[in-house]
Write an enzyme that holds these catalytic residues in place. Structure first.
Site, short mmCIF file in Angstrom:
data_model
loop_
_atom_site.label_atom_id
_atom_site.label_comp_id
_atom_site.label_asym_id
_atom_site.label_seq_id
_atom_site.Cartn_x
_atom_site.Cartn_y
_atom_site.Cartn_z
N ASP A 43 0.79 -1.23 0.00
CA ASP A 43 0.00 0.00 0.00
C ASP A 43 0.83 1.28 0.00
O ASP A 43 0.35 2.33 0.41
CB ASP A 43 -0.96 0.00 1.20
CG ASP A 43 -2.10 0.99 1.01
OD1 ASP A 43 -2.43 1.29 -0.15
OD2 ASP A 43 -2.65 1.47 2.01
N ASP B 207 -3.95 -4.56 -5.09
CA ASP B 207 -3.15 -3.38 -5.47
C ASP B 207 -1.71 -3.67 -5.82
O ASP B 207 -1.00 -2.78 -6.30
CB ASP B 207 -3.14 -2.32 -4.36
CG ASP B 207 -4.51 -1.75 -4.09
OD1 ASP B 207 -5.43 -2.00 -4.86
OD2 ASP B 207 -4.65 -1.04 -3.09
N ASP C 23 -12.50 2.36 5.37
CA ASP C 23 -11.40 2.47 4.42
C ASP C 23 -10.20 3.20 5.03
O ASP C 23 -9.12 3.20 4.47
CB ASP C 23 -11.85 3.24 3.17
CG ASP C 23 -12.86 2.46 2.35
OD1 ASP C 23 -12.71 1.23 2.25
OD2 ASP C 23 -13.80 3.08 1.82
#
Length: 369
Positions: free
Chosen positions: A156, A194, A343
């Site tokens: 991330d 991701d 989130d």
């Protein structure tokens, strides 16, 4: 990413009896999270954080290991449903708590989330034990467990779900343990939200680091596919994360897509199913016809647009998890992001990535068609 930083608290199944169970219950945290797929920046994903609380790499305690069986209250497996419904999710536990407080209307609303199959995120702590426990419980129920492997190094890009394995050797050992824990039991694994898309954006995972990442993902696919009943889907971003389909397909090939069962789109994001299906079809064509799965957990009202990936208001639950999508090439709709889990802070002081947020969860359920 999107809150993908899914450091979600590892919602475990029933804790093992004895000292091992007690130790695990104390140590395990749920993982979720990341930015690129579903909740991070515009187009980034928003996954639950990797530890129980949610912030990048942080360890929290939203949903540690399980207590007594049935604590969430009679969450039956749905007739005809292929995927496992756990009574140890954050939503299920909160539903039980609401009932205990006499808040029956809210509990019934929350049941729209708790009674659906959702994904078990696996992060840095306790992944092997959790994978084994959850897959065993699913197999005993005649269902398939869905997992999200989320421990890639440099995860991330240091955002809400930062963290991950400290180096390549640690990651190889981690994913090997997870694969071994699944044994011969049926499981679907969404691999590293991701991770691929971040090698193509401004994240900074470039050059040698990108090459290392592709190698680790390819290794992970190979290890998981040694288990004949495990299906593997590499994360492939979402329709709002501007990527050239050919460039993304090339990156996925480096990451081992050829040996995987397919790819996943919209992880922890909000795009509607039609748009995701079109995005996936274009990418599938660039990959020679690979199938894919769609995260429909919060896609009921589509994306809010603009930069609104982090706990956007007015969203709704999407289609329930099913392997019967009626769309050629779409293997399943899955709730990869667990609805109701934040989130991230979003710059507004909201709960950390992966923490369960009751008002938001109720909003998603109430807005669902």
């Amino acid at each position: 990413m999107h809150g993908l930083g899914r450091a979600r608290t590892l919602r475990w199944g029933r804790a093992s009896r004895g000292a091992l169970g007690a130790a695990l219950v104390a140590a395990l945290v749920a993982v979720s999270g990341c930015s690129g797929s579903g909740g991070g920046r515009p187009g980034a994903a928003s996954t639950p954080s990797t530890t129980a609380g949610g912030a990048a790499g942080a360890t929290g305690a939203t949903g540690t290991a399980a207590g007594p069986a049935g604590g969430a209250g009679a969450l039956a497996q749905l007739p005809g449903q292929a995927f496992y419904v756990s009574d140890q999710t954050n939503a299920a536990r909160q539903m039980t708590a609401l009932r205990g407080q006499g808040r029956t209307a809210e509990a019934e609303t929350l049941r729209r989330i708790a009674a659906q199959p959702s994904s078990q995120w696996l992060g840095e702590q306790g992944a092997k034990q959790i994978a084994e426990q959850v897959s065993r419980r699913a197999a005993a129920a005649g269902r398939t467990a869905v997992f999200v492997a989320y421990d890639i190094p440099h995860r991330d890009c240091g955002q809400y779900s930062a963290g991950g394995a400290p180096d390549a050797a640690s990651y190889r050992a981690w994913i090997t343990d997870v694969a071994q824990a699944l044994g011969d039991r049926p499981a679907w694994v969404v691999l590293e939200p991701d991770a691929v898309a971040h090698t193509l954006d401004t994240c900074g995972i470039k050059g040698d680091l990108a090459a290392e990442r592709y190698g680790l993902l390819a290794f992970a696919v190979q290890e998981l596919k040694k288990r004949q009943n495990v299906r593997v889907y590499l994360d492939a971003g979402n329709p709002g994360w501007a990527q050239d389909p050919d460039e993304l397909a090339a990156a996925l090939r480096k990451a081992g897509i050829a040996a995987a069962d397919g790819f996943a789109v919209n992880v922890a994001n909000f795009y509607d199913t039609d748009r995701n299906a079109a995005y996936g079809a274009r990418l599938s064509a660039a990959l020679g016809g690979k199938n894919f799965v769609i995260d429909t957990s919060r896609s009921g009202n589509g994306a809010l647009g603009g930069d609104s990936w982090c706990n956007p208001p007015g969203r709704a639950l999407g289609e329930g998890p099913t392997a019967d999508t009626g769309r050629p090439g779409v293997d399943a709709y899955l709730w990869i992001k667990n609805p109701g889990e934040s989130d991230g802070d979003c710059g507004r002081g909201e709960p950390r990535a992966g923490e369960f947020w009751l008002p938001y969860a109720l909003g998603l359920a109430q807005a669902a068609r």
